[in-house]
Design a protein around this motif. Sequence first.
Motif, PDB file in Angstrom:
ATOM      1  N   HIS A  59       5.813  90.793 -21.275  1.00  0.00           N
ATOM      2  CA  HIS A  59       6.824  91.765 -20.843  1.00  0.00           C
ATOM      3  C   HIS A  59       6.210  92.842 -19.961  1.00  0.00           C
ATOM      4  O   HIS A  59       5.067  93.238 -20.149  1.00  0.00           O
ATOM      5  N   ASP A 130      13.657  86.226 -19.977  1.00  0.00           N
ATOM      6  CA  ASP A 130      14.148  86.852 -18.739  1.00  0.00           C
ATOM      7  C   ASP A 130      14.462  85.788 -17.682  1.00  0.00           C
ATOM      8  O   ASP A 130      14.671  86.102 -16.523  1.00  0.00           O
ATOM      9  N   CYS A 241      14.083  95.343 -15.605  1.00  0.00           N
ATOM     10  CA  CYS A 241      13.847  93.906 -15.451  1.00  0.00           C
ATOM     11  C   CYS A 241      14.979  93.193 -14.727  1.00  0.00           C
ATOM     12  O   CYS A 241      14.860  92.043 -14.342  1.00  0.00           O
TER      13      CYS A 241
HETATM   14 FE   LIG Z   1      10.480  90.472 -18.683  1.00  0.00          FE
END
Ligand SMILES: [Fe+2]
Length: 358
Positions: A59, A130, A241
């Motif tokens: 992340h 994601d 993001c």
């Molecule tokens: Fe991410």
Amino acid sequence: MSLYVKQLNPNACRTYLVGAEGSDQAVLIDPVLDHLDDYRELVSGEGLSLIRVIDTHTHADHISGAAALKDMLDCSYLMHEAAPARCAETRVAGGDTLELLGEQVQVLHTPGHTRDSICLVCPRWVFTGDTLFLDDGGAGRDDLPGGDPGEHWESLRKLEALPEDLIVLPAHDYRGRQPSALKRQRSSNPHLKPRSREEFVRYLEDLRLGPADWMKDVLKANYACARDPRAAWIPVDTPACEVKGTLDTGVNEIQVMAITVPELKSRLKAGEKPLLLDVREEHELHGELGHLEGIRHIPIGHLAHRLDELGEAADRDIVTVCRSGARAHTAAQILRQAGFPRVSVLEGGMIAWKLQWP
Ligand SMILES: [Fe+2]
């Protein structure tokens, strides 16, 4: 055994607790270091034993809670084999089948957002990290170190090949969107719009995103398995993001009005009584920026589920307020989508208010 899922966290990073009916074992997917105490409370309160933590990728917008949980609860930590974090001792590759609390889960390697991104295909859901968000949220950005839009396009084809009734459970949502099936995403998510690899890459390149330096610092903290929330500075208001869907898909952001601090002041002075909806976290109300008089307080992460508390305000002017305006904008979108007609965002938030007061 039948699996169940609980979505955790009050904010935009989504963590999932996966359990199995009749079992006291549980797994956490994409835990956030800031919420460690909440997870421990939940797990012990429900008499569960955490046997594994999983990060769907490295992340860049928050420090993972996986390394700390692994230390504290002696559980295993699973990531893709390309993940730089050495503390993730259990590695998987695309095509692997993972045994998750008695169910067989298929691992897809889905690079694009990061090199080490995986999606986990369960009998009823797919954890997409994601690689795919919900609806007009599109998907995670591809411009961070290790990101590759062309690979992301290929990864999306793998998701498209899955059964269309699987529920998409992403690692983020910034605007209160609710999980829905892949079938819906095919029509509502711009990242799944049919287009060639070249068109997809051009679309993302044209957005000209540039990773903020703080995101590179967060990546480094996660590469190093940081256990200290202060290992990297992270702003609170940024939907960092998300590459918002901006293609012509028929799914567009609803326009919301902004109100400046001087405008709001003069309207209050004139005796108007708009509903001032502050969407910051509780502790921020008592911080140095303080709060406006007579506010209604609903933190942004709770707003979508507490709209009925605002029923009496359906015909009133509502002004959404946060620290800098970002969360208030999200709140205004949620309210407009829910049918509240007169919503505006306090431009610059409490920072602007404080600068221009008295
Ligand atoms: Fe991410």
